[in-house]
Design a protein around this motif. Structure first.
Motif, short mmCIF file in Angstrom:
data_model
loop_
_atom_site.label_atom_id
_atom_site.label_comp_id
_atom_site.label_asym_id
_atom_site.label_seq_id
_atom_site.Cartn_x
_atom_site.Cartn_y
_atom_site.Cartn_z
N UNK A 35 43.04 40.77 44.21
CA UNK A 35 43.87 41.31 45.47
C UNK A 35 43.64 40.32 46.60
N UNK A 36 44.87 40.31 47.32
CA UNK A 36 45.03 39.55 48.51
C UNK A 36 45.20 39.72 49.70
N UNK A 37 44.87 41.11 49.96
CA UNK A 37 44.75 41.78 51.26
C UNK A 37 46.34 41.87 51.88
N UNK A 38 47.34 41.22 51.06
CA UNK A 38 48.77 41.34 51.40
C UNK A 38 49.54 42.45 50.63
N UNK A 39 49.69 42.19 49.46
CA UNK A 39 50.41 43.06 48.56
C UNK A 39 49.54 44.38 48.38
N UNK A 40 48.10 44.32 48.39
CA UNK A 40 47.44 45.59 48.61
C UNK A 40 46.61 45.32 49.63
N UNK A 41 46.09 46.56 50.26
CA UNK A 41 45.11 46.28 51.33
C UNK A 41 43.74 46.35 50.99
N UNK A 42 43.29 45.32 49.99
CA UNK A 42 42.07 45.02 49.62
C UNK A 42 41.96 43.65 49.19
N UNK A 43 40.80 43.11 49.17
CA UNK A 43 40.52 41.71 48.76
C UNK A 43 39.60 41.42 47.82
N UNK A 44 39.78 40.85 46.79
CA UNK A 44 38.70 40.76 45.66
C UNK A 44 38.18 39.34 45.62
N UNK A 45 39.01 38.66 44.72
CA UNK A 45 38.31 37.25 44.61
C UNK A 45 39.69 36.42 44.15
N UNK A 46 39.61 35.16 44.08
CA UNK A 46 40.53 34.25 44.03
C UNK A 46 40.33 33.18 42.80
N UNK A 47 41.01 32.18 42.78
CA UNK A 47 41.00 31.15 41.90
C UNK A 47 39.53 30.83 41.60
N UNK A 48 38.79 29.95 42.57
CA UNK A 48 37.60 29.60 42.18
C UNK A 48 36.57 30.32 41.45
N UNK A 49 36.54 31.68 42.12
CA UNK A 49 35.68 32.79 41.39
C UNK A 49 36.25 32.91 40.10
N UNK A 50 37.53 32.94 39.72
CA UNK A 50 38.07 33.38 38.54
C UNK A 50 37.88 32.29 37.52
N UNK A 51 37.99 31.22 38.01
CA UNK A 51 37.79 30.08 36.93
C UNK A 51 36.31 30.09 36.46
N UNK A 52 35.43 30.38 37.32
CA UNK A 52 33.89 30.55 36.52
C UNK A 52 33.68 31.96 35.91
N UNK A 53 34.55 32.93 36.01
CA UNK A 53 34.65 34.06 35.28
C UNK A 53 35.01 33.68 33.86
N UNK A 54 36.15 32.82 33.87
CA UNK A 54 36.99 32.64 32.56
C UNK A 54 35.86 31.71 31.81
N UNK A 55 35.05 31.10 32.41
CA UNK A 55 34.19 30.13 31.60
C UNK A 55 32.98 30.88 31.04
N UNK A 56 32.51 31.86 31.63
CA UNK A 56 31.20 32.58 31.23
C UNK A 56 31.68 34.04 30.43
N UNK A 57 32.83 34.53 30.32
CA UNK A 57 33.13 35.73 29.93
C UNK A 57 33.05 35.79 28.23
N UNK A 58 32.35 36.61 27.73
CA UNK A 58 32.24 36.82 26.12
C UNK A 58 33.35 37.22 25.49
N UNK A 59 34.47 37.81 26.54
CA UNK A 59 35.73 38.32 25.88
C UNK A 59 36.85 37.77 26.77
N UNK A 60 38.32 37.65 25.95
CA UNK A 60 39.13 37.05 26.77
C UNK A 60 39.56 37.97 28.10
N UNK A 61 40.10 37.11 28.92
CA UNK A 61 40.38 37.63 30.24
C UNK A 61 41.77 38.15 30.57
N UNK A 62 41.94 39.17 31.11
CA UNK A 62 43.06 39.97 31.56
C UNK A 62 43.34 40.22 32.89
#
Ligand SMILES: O=C(CO)[C@H](O)[C@H](O)COP(=O)(O)O
Ligand SMILES: [Fe+2]
Length: 221
Positions: A35-62
């Motif tokens: 979430x980018x705080x523009x399309x929705x009124x909330x902010x979560x995480x972006x690409x740098x965090x996402x890249x690490x999640x994809x590296x450590x996740x035991x299941x595929x990422x949606x």
């Protein structure tokens, strides 16, 4: 049609994301809300965090991108290793071009619709996508209640997919729990996102299994 369960890490502990990804290793996907705080009124995480999640996740990422200008930003999530990248129809300038680009990069392409966005304009374009996400809450926050009025849209989407003969998945996201999953499954959804229901449960694997069993039973009727 086997039910696929995708717990949303929006309800995980953001200081312990690797631990909480490992907690859902029996799920089919890990659903990551960007979430980018523009399309929705909330902010979560972006690409740098996402890249690490994809590296450590035991299941595929949606990946569920609730962002402006997905035409520009979504391909990087496919390049980061997302198995599936879903962008919003309301935000994309050229949804078919973007879906083709995501597929070219090796990801499944998903098209998300807010509760008030009709599915009909996209029914002639089913061959271009791998999944339609029918939002069952207004995007932006976890823990909201399921909007029953989205059920007819799920049903119409499933009817159109069946008539097309294509293997397009229908995902529901928002307010999915033991008390709502059967109605969503009965309407034709086959991919179920659940955040607060899974991470708020006493047993996370137990909740994943219970949700899967309820959806499979509803499909069998
Ligand atoms: O996209 C989302 C919110 O915009 C989340 O995936 C969704 O809300 C999951 O949370 P919950 O199951 O608690 O409703
Ligand atoms: Fe989501």
């Amino acid at each position: 049609m086997a039910a696929l369960i995708a717990p949303s890490i929006l309800s995980a502990d953001f200081a312990n994301l690797e631990r909480d990804l490992n907690a859902i290793s029996t799920a089919d996907y890990a659903h990551v809300d960007v979430m980018d705080n523009h399309f929705v009124p909330n902010l979560t995480l972006g690409l740098p965090v996402f890249e690490r999640l994809a590296q450590v996740s035991p299941v595929p990422i949606d990946a569920h991108l609730m962002i402006e200008d997905p035409d520009r930003w979504a391909p990087a999530y496919a390049e980061a290793g997302a198995a599936s990248v879903t962008f919003h129809a309301e935000a994309a300038a050229a949804p078919v071009r973007l879906a083709r680009e995501l597929r070219r990069l090796g990801a499944r392409a998903g098209l998300a619709l807010r509760p008030a966005t009709p599915v009909e304009p996209f029914l002639d374009l089913l061959a271009e996508v791998d999944m339609i996400l029918v939002m069952t809450v207004e995007p932006g926050f976890g823990g909201q209640s399921f909007i029953e009025g989205t059920l007819p849209k799920i049903r119409r989407a499933r009817e159109a997919v069946s008539a097309s003969g294509l293997d397009v998945w229908i995902q529901v996201d928002g307010g999915v729990s033991r008390s709502t999953i059967e109605r969503a499954a009965d309407a034709g959804a086959n991919v179920f996102v659940a955040g607060s229901a899974v991470y708020g449960a006493e047993s996370v694997p137990g909740e994943i299994e219970a949700l899967r069993a309820l959806a499979d039973a509803a499909h069998a009727h």
